[in-house]
Design an enzyme around this catalytic site. Structure first.
Site, PDB file in Angstrom:
ATOM      1  N   LYS A  87       0.902  -1.211  -0.010  1.00  0.00           N
ATOM      2  CA  LYS A  87       0.115  -0.044   0.024  1.00  0.00           C
ATOM      3  C   LYS A  87       0.966   1.265  -0.071  1.00  0.00           C
ATOM      4  CE  LYS A  87      -0.313  -0.118   5.195  1.00  0.00           C
ATOM      5  NZ  LYS A  87      -1.222  -0.659   6.184  1.00  0.00           N
TER       6      LYS A  87
ATOM      7  N   TYR B 254      16.961  29.907   7.760  1.00  0.00           N
ATOM      8  CA  TYR B 254      15.714  30.456   8.236  1.00  0.00           C
ATOM      9  C   TYR B 254      15.691  30.675   9.800  1.00  0.00           C
ATOM     10  CZ  TYR B 254      12.976  30.444   4.096  1.00  0.00           C
ATOM     11  OH  TYR B 254      12.518  30.810   2.656  1.00  0.00           O
TER      12      TYR B 254
ATOM     13  N   MET C 192      12.042  24.182   2.281  1.00  0.00           N
ATOM     14  CA  MET C 192      11.086  23.649   1.624  1.00  0.00           C
ATOM     15  C   MET C 192      12.099  22.740   0.779  1.00  0.00           C
ATOM     16  SD  MET C 192       8.316  24.750  -0.948  1.00  0.00           S
ATOM     17  CE  MET C 192       7.292  25.643   0.273  1.00  0.00           C
TER      18      MET C 192
ATOM     19  N   ARG D  62     -10.732   0.341  14.306  1.00  0.00           N
ATOM     20  CA  ARG D  62     -10.288   1.198  13.148  1.00  0.00           C
ATOM     21  C   ARG D  62     -11.215   0.523  12.036  1.00  0.00           C
ATOM     22  NH1 ARG D  62      -4.369   1.503  10.533  1.00  0.00           N
ATOM     23  NH2 ARG D  62      -4.938  -0.767  10.055  1.00  0.00           N
TER      24      ARG D  62
END
Ligand SMILES: *Cc1c(COP(=O)(O)O)cnc(C)c1O
Length: 349
Positions: free
Chosen positions: A35, A244, A292, A130
Site C-alpha cells: 500500500k 531561516y 522547503m 479502526r
C-alpha cells in the site's frame, strides 16, 4: 542535477520478504503489503521483485492502488484491498480481479449484491476499532456469509510492535472466538505480529514495513540510500548564522554545504539541527532549519568538498532518521518525495 537520488535495493527487499517467509514456516503463506506505493518505494517495481521472490498475494489500501499492482504483475497473483468494497469500486474490483476485504455490513451487502460469486475476504474488528466487522454484527451475519465462501478472515493488531502489551493477547483470543470452527483461512499478523511468534501466524501473514527494512523487523536488510546533491558550499565566519530564523550560529570558522532536499521532499522540518548526513563513513551535522527544498550541513571536518551527502544509507536507517525527527519509520518512508530520482538496483525487472 539538483534532485536527490533514492536508490532502492530490490534484492534487499526480496531478501527481507524471504526472511519473514522462512520465519513462519512452509505451512503459512506470506503476503506482501504494498500500500501507499509500497511505502513510498514504488509499488510497480517492488511488487514485481516480490513476485519474483515468491510472493503470491499482495495487499493494498484502495482499489486504485490495486490497479497499479495488477498492471505491473498481470493476472495471477492475488491483490487484496484493505479498505474493502467502496461505492464506485465495483467495476475496478471486477475487471482487475481484486479481492476486497469487506469491513462492514454495508460493504458485505454491496459486494454480495453487485458481484455475487466474486472472491472476497472479511476483516474483523478484534479490538483496534479502526476497520472491520464488529463481534455482534459478525455473529449475526457469519452463518450466511460463511456460505458465500470468504477466502480469508483477517484482523489487525493495534500494539504488535510492543510484545508485552496486553492487547495482543486480548485480540488473539477474540480472533479465535470469532473464527474458530469456520475452517476458513485466517490472518492476524503484520510485521510486528510475525515477531510475536507462531500463535499469531494462522494461515497467512501480511508484512509491510519489515520488507522495506524498517522496525520492528530488527534483522532486516536496509533497502535504501538517499543521496542529496550539494548545490553550493560556503565559508561561514564565527558569529554568522545559517538558515531561516537564524537558529544556528558558527562557533568556529565553518564550511557549510547547501544540499537539495527539504520538507517538500518528505524530510521533516523537525530534523532541523537534529540529524546527520554522511560523506561515506564521515558524519556531518545538519545545521539550521530544514527548508522547503534545501538543507544546510556543517562539512568543516571533511577533507574535501563532497558532491553528494547521504541522509539515508548504511549509517542512518529509516528508523534512525525517524528518531531524529521524532516520528516513526513508516512516516519517513511514506513521505519520501516525488522529486527524487528513484533508482532500482538488484533484480532485473
Ligand atoms: C499496513 C497494514 C499491514 C502491514 O503492516 P506493517 O506493520 O507495515 O507490517 C498489514 N495489515 C493491515 C491491515 C495494515 O493496515
Amino acid at each position: 542535477m539538483a534532485t536527490a537520488t533514492l536508490t532502492i535495493d530490490l534484492d534487499a527487499i526480496a531478501a527481507n520478504w524471504q526472511a519473514l517467509d522462512r520465519m513462519s514456516g512452509p505451512q503459512v503463506q506470506t503476503a506482501a503489503v504494498v500500500k501507499a506505493d509500497a511505502y513510498g518505494l514504488g509499488a510497480a517495481r517492488v511488487a514485481r521483485a516480490l513476485a519474483q521472490a515468491g510472493a503470491r498475494r499482495f495487499f493494498v489500501a484502495c482499489a486504485e492502488e490495486g490497479a497499479v499492482v495488477r498492471q505491473s504483475l498481470g493476472l495471477g497473483p492475488q491483490i487484496c484491498v484493505l479498505s474493502g468494497h467502496m461505492p464506485g469500486d465495483t467495476e475496478m474490483i471486477h475487471d482487475l480481479d481484486l479481492t476486497p476485504m469487506l469491513n462492514s455490513l454495508d460493504q458485505i451487502t454491496r459486494h454480495l449484491e453487485s458481484l455475487p460469486g466474486h472472491p472476497f475476504g472479511v476483516q474483523l474488528d478484534t479490538g483496534m476499532n479502526r476497520l472491520g466487522v464488529e463481534l455482534a454484527e459478525w455473529q449475526a451475519v457469519a452463518p450466511i456469509l460463511i456460505k458465500a465462501g470468504p477466502e480469508l478472515l483477517m484482523s489487525h493488531l493495534a500494539c504488535a510492535d510492543d510484545p508485552d502489551h496486553p492487547l495482543n493477547e486480548v485480540q488473539l483470543r477474540t480472533f479465535h472466538d470469532m473464527t474458530d470452527g469456520t475452517d476458513l483461512p485466517r490472518s492476524l499478523s503484520a510485521t510486528g505480529g510475525i515477531l510475536l511468534g507462531p500463535r499469531y501466524y494462522f494461515d497467512l501473514t501480511r508484512p509491510g514495513v519489515g520488507l522495506y527494512g524498517g522496525l520492528p523487523h530488527t534483522t532486516a536488510k536496509p533497502a535504501l540510500r538517499l543521496s542529496l546533491p550539494v548545490i553550493q558550499t560556503r565559508e561561514v565566519a564565527v558569529g554568522e548564522t545559517v538558515g531561516y530564523s537564524a537558529t544556528w550560529t558558527a562557533r568556529r570558522p565553518s564550511v557549510v554545504a547547501t544540499v537539495a532536499g527539504g520538507y517538500a521532499d518528505g524530510l521533516p522540518r523537525s530534523l532541523s539541527n537534529q540529524a546527520r548526513l554522511w560523506d561515506g563513513d564521515q558524519p556531518c551535522p545538519l545545521i539550521g532549519r530544514v527548508s522547503m527544498d534545501l538543507i544546510t550541513v556543517d562539512i568543516t571536518d571533511l577533507p574535501e568538498l563532497p558532491r553528494t551527502l547521504d541522509i539515508l544509507g548504511p549509517h542512518q536507517t529509516v528508523d534512525a532518521l525517524a528518531v531524529a525527527a521524532d516520528t516513526i519509520g513508516y512516516e519517513i518512508l511514506t513521505a519520501l518525495g516525488p522529486r527524487y530520482t528513484r533508482r532500482y538496483i538488484g533484480q532485473p525487472a
